[in-house]
Every structure is written in C-alpha cells, then in structure tokens.
Design an enzyme around this catalytic site. Sequence first.
Site, mmCIF file in Angstrom:
data_model
loop_
_atom_site.group_PDB
_atom_site.id
_atom_site.type_symbol
_atom_site.label_atom_id
_atom_site.label_comp_id
_atom_site.label_asym_id
_atom_site.label_seq_id
_atom_site.Cartn_x
_atom_site.Cartn_y
_atom_site.Cartn_z
ATOM 1 C CB CYS A 81 37.493 -56.563 -61.978
ATOM 2 S SG CYS A 81 39.103 -57.323 -61.818
ATOM 3 N NE ARG A 110 41.406 -59.134 -52.917
ATOM 4 C CZ ARG A 110 42.484 -58.761 -52.244
ATOM 5 N NH1 ARG A 110 42.919 -59.449 -51.213
ATOM 6 N NH2 ARG A 110 43.148 -57.695 -52.625
ATOM 7 C CG HIS A 176 38.478 -54.258 -66.087
ATOM 8 N ND1 HIS A 176 38.293 -53.154 -65.280
ATOM 9 C CD2 HIS A 176 39.240 -55.111 -65.377
ATOM 10 C CE1 HIS A 176 38.925 -53.338 -64.136
ATOM 11 N NE2 HIS A 176 39.510 -54.517 -64.167
ATOM 12 C CD GLU A 178 35.585 -51.437 -67.188
ATOM 13 O OE1 GLU A 178 34.823 -52.426 -67.214
ATOM 14 O OE2 GLU A 178 36.649 -51.415 -66.542
HETATM 15 N N1 GLN Z 1 42.930 -57.502 -57.593
HETATM 16 C C1 GLN Z 1 41.913 -56.550 -57.311
HETATM 17 C C2 GLN Z 1 41.209 -56.832 -55.982
HETATM 18 O O1 GLN Z 1 41.427 -57.776 -55.350
HETATM 19 C C3 GLN Z 1 40.886 -56.490 -58.436
HETATM 20 C C4 GLN Z 1 41.510 -55.975 -59.698
HETATM 21 C C5 GLN Z 1 40.574 -55.245 -60.603
HETATM 22 O O2 GLN Z 1 39.489 -54.839 -60.226
HETATM 23 N N2 GLN Z 1 41.022 -55.017 -61.812
HETATM 24 O O3 GLN Z 1 40.402 -56.082 -55.583
#
Ligand code: GLN
Length: 196
Positions: A81, A110, A176, A178
């Site tokens: 992420c 993003r 994610h 994990e």
């Molecule tokens: N929206 C976050 C970012 O731009 C990422 C979100 C996440 O890692 N769950 O960094």
Amino acid sequence: MLRVGILAFHGDVSEHLRASKGAAEKLKRKIIVSEVRTRSDLNGLDALIIPGGESTTLQKLCEREGMFPAMKKIKNIFGTCAGAILLAKKVRNKATNQRTIELMNIEVERNAYGRQNESFEKEIGTTLGKMVATFIRAPHINNVGKGVTVLAKDGGEILACEQRVGDKYYLALSFHPELTTTKFHEYFLNQVASAR
Ligand code: GLN
C-alpha cells in the site's frame, strides 16, 4: 539466518512482524526481524518491509533520518500500500513535494479506490492462490513497465507485482496482506533466501 527489517514509523508494523514470523515458521526458516527507525537500523539487513500507512508521512520521516540513499542499497524490499507508493517511480495524485525512493518501474495512483471509509475486503486470485485482500485507502497500480511481472489482478486492476533490477528484488502490493495471510511474506522470504 535472514535479517528482515520492518520500517517502523507508523502503520501495520506489528502485523508485518507477526506475518513475517509466521511465514518463517511455515517455511521452517530462521529469520531475525527488527524494527527500523534510523539509517543505522538498515545496516546489515537482507530485506526491508515497508508497511502501509501514509506515504507522505513515511517519506518525511525517512528523509528526516536521511534514509533514502541507504534504502536504495537494500537488496530486497517488500512494499504494501503506502510502501508500494514509496517504491514506485511514478505517482499520480501526489501531495505537494511528495517524493518516493523510485525503485520500481510502476505507476501508482494514490487513493484511487476512494476515501478511508470506502475501504473494503475482497477475495482475489493471485499467482500464490486465492486470498482475502484488504484495501485501505489503497492506490491503484496503473501501469507496470519493462521488467515488472504481475502476480495478482482483479478485473483490469493490477494488485501485486515484482521486479528484479540487477541483484535487487522488489515486491509491491496495493493491499494489506499482513492482515489476512502469510502467503506473500512466505513468497518474499523465499525470494530473499534464493538471492543469497
Ligand atoms: N492512502 C495512503 C497513501 O497515500 C496509503 C494507504 C495505506 O497504506 N493503507 O499513502
């Protein structure tokens, strides 16, 4: 013995610690997992995991500690992420002054799945099998360039990919892992071990 560091400023640090240890147990592999908050914490690592969280916050804290040059030298990096955003060479919907380590030939966007309260879980297919994936204000991986292999897709969306650059190995996921599985941690540890 593999030495795996987890960037530990914020985000899913304890979850990645647990998933890494769980993966090592399943593989019957010995690893030392450590939390990384300074440049010297990066010394001697075989691999680094960059958790999700907020990419701009991770960037600021890494830059405050002067860590980017040393991170570029780490042989294996797994970014989830926000971690995937930090690995990407191109970022869309950047914050002002947002910078990344620019290691992978991928373009990410993003917050492309919407706001925090539009976060969701979904069963997805990957080259490692089916798994439940958690998307938390996740980026899209819009494009992958030369040398990048896709490991998971959902509809048209790329969700996981990897790239070897010389003797370096990078793995990026928009979700994610994990939180739900150790499969990608096992895969990463196997890549780290095979490169030694
Ligand atoms: N929206 C976050 C970012 O731009 C990422 C979100 C996440 O890692 N769950 O960094």
